[in-house]
Design a protein around this motif. Structure first.
Motif, PDB file in Angstrom:
ATOM      1  N   ALA A 181      -3.758   4.788   4.871  1.00  0.00           N
ATOM      2  CA  ALA A 181      -2.961   3.406   4.461  1.00  0.00           C
ATOM      3  C   ALA A 181      -2.511   2.829   5.705  1.00  0.00           C
ATOM      4  N   PHE A 227       3.364  -1.251   3.978  1.00  0.00           N
ATOM      5  CA  PHE A 227       2.931   0.057   3.270  1.00  0.00           C
ATOM      6  C   PHE A 227       4.137   1.001   3.509  1.00  0.00           C
ATOM      7  N   ALA A 283      -4.000  -1.184   6.162  1.00  0.00           N
ATOM      8  CA  ALA A 283      -3.009  -2.416   6.624  1.00  0.00           C
ATOM      9  C   ALA A 283      -3.401  -3.173   7.808  1.00  0.00           C
ATOM     10  N   ILE A 287      -3.876   4.434  -1.522  1.00  0.00           N
ATOM     11  CA  ILE A 287      -5.021   4.560  -0.819  1.00  0.00           C
ATOM     12  C   ILE A 287      -5.219   5.776  -0.393  1.00  0.00           C
ATOM     13  N   LEU A 328      -0.769  -0.488  -4.429  1.00  0.00           N
ATOM     14  CA  LEU A 328      -1.976   0.094  -4.301  1.00  0.00           C
ATOM     15  C   LEU A 328      -2.090   1.668  -3.804  1.00  0.00           C
ATOM     16  N   LEU A 356       0.873  -1.357   0.078  1.00  0.00           N
ATOM     17  CA  LEU A 356       0.016  -0.175  -0.009  1.00  0.00           C
ATOM     18  C   LEU A 356       0.901   1.170  -0.115  1.00  0.00           C
TER      19      LEU A 356
END
Length: 226
Positions: free
Chosen positions: A84, A100, A88, A128, A126, A73
């Motif tokens: 994030a 992350f 997580a 966030i 990804l 993340l």
């Protein structure tokens, strides 16, 4: 375009949670684009441990259901940092522990240095964040991830407002559509404006239902094409 079905129980639960937490409010608000909106969604009001924990759980459940594959993340400063971390934790509670990272607004010249903090940025990343307005900040985040040698694969957000980013009649796309079509990133939202309207249509709370007409009028004026 990524949307969440209006019959989605997870989305409905999230919208109701947001209302109860005071994060989703109704009234008269002015958006960053200068539009007069009958509702306002402010993730900054997920402001205690219990709310943030539940928010992370909603993100995690939506991401798992989406099937999107990612290795870590990334939370863009500033709101994305807290989000994030919450996601997580939410994923860990679902049995999936992922690293992350996040960025600083300004580079640090001592300690670990640089603008990136946390786990090494690598693999499928990804992003966030809370919402997507015009997509510009997501392009910046994607560029940072690529500069680190990793691959951005998507963006997870709380609420897709499903409204046009611009009042230009020649540009009827939303920020979410821009991110998906121009940046090539899949967008996963916990809920959408359609989910909000579905709740207003079915709620037994008369005070809450009274907002439906104004929200529908706003969507008719600024909403993206079906």
């Amino acid at each position: 375009m990524s949307t969440t079905p209006t019959t989605d129980a997870l989305a409905q639960a999230f919208v109701m949670f947001s209302v109860e937490a005071g994060v989703l409010r109704f009234g008269d608000f002015t958006t960053k684009a200068g539009r007069k909106s009958p509702y306002f969604f402010n993730t900054g009001l997920f402001d205690d441990g219990a709310k943030l924990m539940r928010l992370g759980e909603f993100y995690a459940r939506r991401l798992i259901a989406s099937g999107l594959e990612f290795d870590m993340l990334f939370g863009p400063a500033y709101k994305g940092i807290t989000l994030a971390a919450a996601v997580a934790i939410g994923l860990a509670k679902e049995g999936r522990s992922v690293p992350f990272a996040y960025n600083r607004k300004e580079a640090k010249d001592h300690g670990e240095g640089g603008t990136l903090v946390g786990a090494p940025v690598r693999g499928r990343v990804l992003i966030i964040d809370d919402v997507i307005t015009d997509g510009a900040s997501k392009r910046e985040a994607a560029d940072m991830i690529r500069a680190a040698g990793a691959t951005p694969v998507g963006v997870a957000i709380t609420m897709d407002r499903q409204e046009r980013a611009s009042d230009d009649p020649a540009n009827r796309r939303s920020g979410v559509q821009y991110v998906e079509q121009e940046l090539g990133l899949r967008v996963v939202s916990i809920a959408t404006l359609a989910d909000l309207m579905a709740l207003l249509q079915t709620t037994g709370d008369a005070a809450l239902a009274a907002n439906l007409e104004r929200v529908a009028a706003y969507r008719a004026r600024y909403g993206i094409d079906a």
